[in-house]
Design an enzyme around this catalytic site. Structure first.
Site, short mmCIF file in Angstrom:
data_model
loop_
_atom_site.label_atom_id
_atom_site.label_comp_id
_atom_site.label_asym_id
_atom_site.label_seq_id
_atom_site.Cartn_x
_atom_site.Cartn_y
_atom_site.Cartn_z
N GLU A 62 8.51 0.30 -12.40
CA GLU A 62 7.07 0.37 -12.12
C GLU A 62 6.50 1.64 -12.74
O GLU A 62 7.07 2.71 -12.60
CB GLU A 62 6.77 0.42 -10.61
CG GLU A 62 6.71 -0.89 -9.89
CD GLU A 62 6.09 -0.72 -8.48
OE1 GLU A 62 5.23 0.16 -8.30
OE2 GLU A 62 6.49 -1.48 -7.58
N GLU A 110 10.16 -0.31 -2.41
CA GLU A 110 9.86 1.11 -2.12
C GLU A 110 10.18 1.57 -0.70
O GLU A 110 9.79 2.67 -0.31
CB GLU A 110 8.40 1.44 -2.46
CG GLU A 110 8.07 1.27 -3.94
CD GLU A 110 6.67 1.69 -4.34
OE1 GLU A 110 6.46 1.90 -5.54
OE2 GLU A 110 5.80 1.81 -3.45
#
Length: 879
Positions: free
Chosen positions: A554, A457
């Protein structure tokens, strides 16, 4: 037999004991704190926390509020020491080295009171030359610095510009500046885990003495030569040659089952030397490839590599070799802008089904082979084929990857950088380079690992401005990002491992991000790469809220673990949803409220005059909510694999967040700490099934798609039934003619206006009826029964409180639970408390009077123990 990729110790010379000696320093050491007021024995591998626990100097660190109470341990500077005698004449050897496979984290290493080196990276191996300081009797000492204080010092010394985030959100009760230390990032806290910044020697340590030369490492990479139509094996061996003259000899490589034997002449010159060999596999023998779970076997071949060097020196290595290819396909898709993002294994497109892996414990010495085996077996038992080893944890132990090889679990392997910007000064970069080079060498021979990921991320964090940075420094941060992940990590991966793809981040737009200078202005673009998606305020039963992305790596929703799991680390005063303990254990901002909000959209919230009963019912309902939400989202991704709608689709991966827990707390996990299955994991066993019917509504029309992961077409029939909540007999049943479920596709099998279905089925209403459906062939079920709610269960008309009885019998090592119900029962939950094991199904909709469920215990138990422990809950019981 397990793959032996952890390679055997060198066997040297006609008399192996005469050419090299190794002496392990595992076992009991002495540990003392900074001012010497506390001294105790402690095991290596291990850490200070577990040493204190083993001596009963602290309680279970996970008990109640001990993550705060024991923060003093992490803030102190501890010392590990050991006196030892070498069991052979050390003076006879040309070189002696001290090898640490893992030091956690910042220490000075003293050998016989001489400073021989320093450590500052948990993820790399350290070798120290002790030839001139070692004696027959020795004293080894590691003086650790608190990782919390070290990280703060490193951050404070970085004065040119800030490297955010400074600290985690206050709800995490964590420590600051974890991005300045090469240590397990979540050990300073995360939104699902505690802050336990450990200190200790967390992996093996040993002394190695040798003459002439020493094999530092040995790795290999199978590749397929499309032009020659032949498998090749590249073998890399690194030597420390201490002879003053070149050492000639031969290398003999044998893979008996593939009738492959090659002999090479080599000459090892003095110094650090790497020998690269390429072996062609016999073309006349069929090579059986390694396949992911559900797609084929995990065949491996025994290989021996024998170095026969002049002077009678021999070094022999044995390993298991697996053959497979992996490709990440990013190419144009007809009818859609952007590019695909999917994996081919051995040339076959594979839909990746699975979850994300976090460290299994805050204290790695408590993670045993048995506990890993239990967790990873639960992965394949739920029809998963992939785990993403998330970048805020650790590079897992060798046993983890060996088990993944055996079980056919594909691994998306992040490098350990997560949710932060990182410094790029020379010392930090050099440390990272050593870490990355070591981990690639250690792991690249595993077929289970199919991709390297640079970070978790961090592209999104920078480009979506998570940390409210001063935009004056944006070019600097972008330059640092490229320097770390592209110019260093990517460079090392491309140099050392050309057999699998590398992406800089997750999520990323892949090739699109590269075209934008490695940082995309929209890292969550559904037309490229992978996405992470979380939304706790929209209705999770509405599939329209989910991104029709190429790959969902995710996504998820929280739930609480079962009461039997929480009970071990709490006291009676903690057993309510609004207790201080419940608030303390929740590390995600507003998480407890979000769970109740999401549950309240479709269910009545529990109410009971007994506070404990209400707490248990609320735990149950959070698991129902989580299971339904993730089911709806995952089924949306699976049915999107073969279609483009409004330019979006061709989804080829669904990895929900997260598989496992690090402690006993609310989280996104489907496996509780200790391995107990939540309701979500039972649901995953169904929604990840190789053949699965998926139902959904769109504009008043009910659709059923058939999803297949199989390699060949399937002829099936679909049975659709409508039931009243008030009756165990179906109102109506419709069975289709034979239908074709295409191999590796999602196809439309059935559609009907909901209004017509309700009219056809005895004037049902949305509130009074529910739909079920399953696949069969020749009247034999091919899938479990799936269902579709026509309204929220809180609006259900006719739903009664079911009286469910269970008769338990034993058949060898398995137990049969024969259930009988008095009424339709949604979300039937069988709980046997702390008895470890799993059921064949759980959390199901019981619409027939009887049903049999199997229980597979993980330790010996008995019928009477199960009868005493069993508690059955269904939805109406909590009102």
């Amino acid at each position: 037999m397990r793959p032996c990729l952890l390679l055997l110790l060198a066997l040297c010379g006609a008399d192996p004991a005469a050419a090299a000696r190794s002496f392990s320093l595992r076992g009991t050491w002495r540990i003392r704190n900074g001012n010497g007021s506390l001294e105790l024995p402690g095991e290596v591998p291990g850490c200070v926390h577990t040493a204190l626990l083993q001596r009963n100097l602290i309680q279970d660190p996970y008990y109640r509020f001990n993550d705060l109470n024991y923060r003093w341990i992490s803030l102190d500077n501890w010392t590990y020491s050991k006196e030892f005698q070498i069991p052979f004449d050390i003076s006879q050897w040309q070189k002696v080295i001290l090898i640490f496979k893992g030091v956690d984290t910042v220490s000075e290493v003293f050998f016989n009171n001489v400073l021989i080196g320093r450590t500052n990276n948990m993820f790399r191996k350290y070798n120290f030359d002790v030839t001139y300081v070692i004696q027959a009797q020795n004293y080894l000492e590691l003086r650790f610095q608190s990782p919390v204080l070290y990280a703060a010092q490193q951050s404070g010394a970085h004065i040119r510009y800030q490297v955010p985030p400074d600290c985690p959100p206050s709800v995490q009760k964590g420590e600051c500046h974890v991005n300045f230390i090469r240590k397990e990032q979540c050990s300073f806290s995360w939104d699902w885990g505690p802050a336990f910044p450990t200190q200790g020697i967390w992996k093996d340590v040993s002394i190695k003495a040798y003459d002439i030369c020493h094999l530092n490492y040995f790795a290999f990479s199978p590749t397929y030569d499309n032009y020659a139509q032949q498998w090749k094996l590249k073998i890399e061996s690194s030597f420390d040659v201490i002879s003053s003259k070149p050492v000639p000899g031969q290398v003999i490589i044998e893979i008996p089952k593939l009738q492959t034997q090659w002999t090479y002449n080599v000459k090892l010159r003095p110094g650090k030397r790497i020998i690269m060999l390429s072996v062609k596999i016999n073309k006349t023998i069929t090579v059986e490839t390694w396949w992911p779970h559900g797609h084929g076997n995990q065949t491996g071949y025994n290989m021996t590599v024998l170095f026969k060097l002049n002077g009678g020196l021999t070094i022999k290595k044995s390993a298991k070799v697996f053959f497979r290819t992996v490709e990440l396909i990013q190419e144009p898709i007809e009818g859609s802008s952007g590019l695909s993002f999917y994996f081919k294994i051995n040339g076959l497109p594979i839909f990746l089904k699975g979850s994300n892996w976090i460290p299994a414990d805050s204290f790695q010495d408590r993670v045993t082979s048995d506990s890993l085996s239990l967790l990873l077996q639960s992965v394949v038992d739920a029809n998963m084929n992939t785990l993403r080893v998330w970048g805020g944890g650790i590079y897992e132990q060798d046993e983890f990857y060996k088990l993944c090889d055996e079980l056919g679990i594909m691994v998306w392997q992040d490098f350990m950088f997560a949710c932060a910007l990182y410094p790029t000064d020379a010392d930090f970069i050099n440390s990272v380079r050593a870490e990355v080079a070591y981990q690639i060498r250690r792991l690249k021979s595993h077929p289970s690992i199919i991709i390297w990921g640079g970070n978790n991320e961090n592209e999104a964090a920078l480009m979506m401005n998570w940390y409210s940075i001063d935009f004056t420094y944006l070019p600097t941060y972008m330059k640092d990002y490229v320097k770390l992940y592209v110019e260093n990590i990517r460079e090392l991966v491309l140099e050392a491992d050309k057999t699998r793809p590398f992406i800089t981040s997750s999520p990323t737009n892949g090739i699109k991000s590269i075209e934008e200078g490695w940082l995309s202005t929209d890292p969550y673009n559904n037309h490229f790469g992978d996405v992470h998606f979380y939304d706790y305020t929209s209705d999770c039963w509405d599939w329209n809220i989910f991104p029709k992305a190429r790959f969902a790596s995710e996504y998820g929703y929280q739930s609480w673990p079962s009461f039997s799991t929480l009970e071990k680390v709490s006291s009676e005063v903690d057993w309510s949803y609004n207790s201080s303990f419940s608030s303390h254990r929740q590390h995600h901002e507003n998480g407890n409220h979000q769970m109740l909000f999401q549950a309240g959209l479709h269910f009545k919230l529990p109410f009971n005059t007994d506070p404990l009963r209400e707490f248990k019912d609320t735990i149950y309902l959070t698991q129902v909510m989580q299971a339904q939400c993730v089911k709806t989202q995952t089924e949306f991704y699976r049915r999107s694999r073969s279609e483009i709608v409004d330019g979006k689709g061709h989804t080829m991966g669904a990895l929900y967040w997260q598989l496992n827990d690090i402690w006993q707390a609310p989280s996104w996990a489907s496996l509780e700490y200790g391995g107990k299955w939540k309701m979500l994991h039972y649901f995953a066993r169904n929604f990840f099934a190789p053949l699965w019917p998926v139902g959904f509504e769109d504009k008043g029309v009910f659709f059923i798609y058939g999803v297949s992961d199989l390699h060949s077409n399937s002829i099936v029939t679909l049975t659709v039934r409508v039931h009243r909540w008030s009756s165990l007999e179906p109102v109506c049943s419709h069975r289709t003619p034979d239908l074709v479920m295409r191999a590796g596709k999602a196809v439309l099998l059935y559609q009907e206006l909901v209004s017509e279905m309700l009219q056809r089925c005895g004037h049902c209403t949305r509130q009074s009826c529910v739909v079920s459906f399953y696949l069969s062939t020749s009247s034999k079920p091919l899938s479990s029964t799936n269902y579709h709610f026509l309204s929220s269960p809180k609006e259900a008309e006719g739903l009664q409180k079911a009286d469910i009885t269970a008769t338990i019998s034993q058949h060898e090592d398995t137990f049969v639970f024969d259930l009988e119900t008095s009424a339709v029962a949604p979300f039937v939950w069988l709980d046997v408390g702390s008895i470890p094991g799993r059921f064949s199904d759980n959390g199901f909709l019981m619409m027939e009077k009887t049903r049999s469920v199997l229980f597979y215990p993980w330790r010996p138990t008995s019928k009477s123990e199960l009868e005493r422990s069993l508690h059955v809950t269904s939805l109406a019981d909590i009102y």
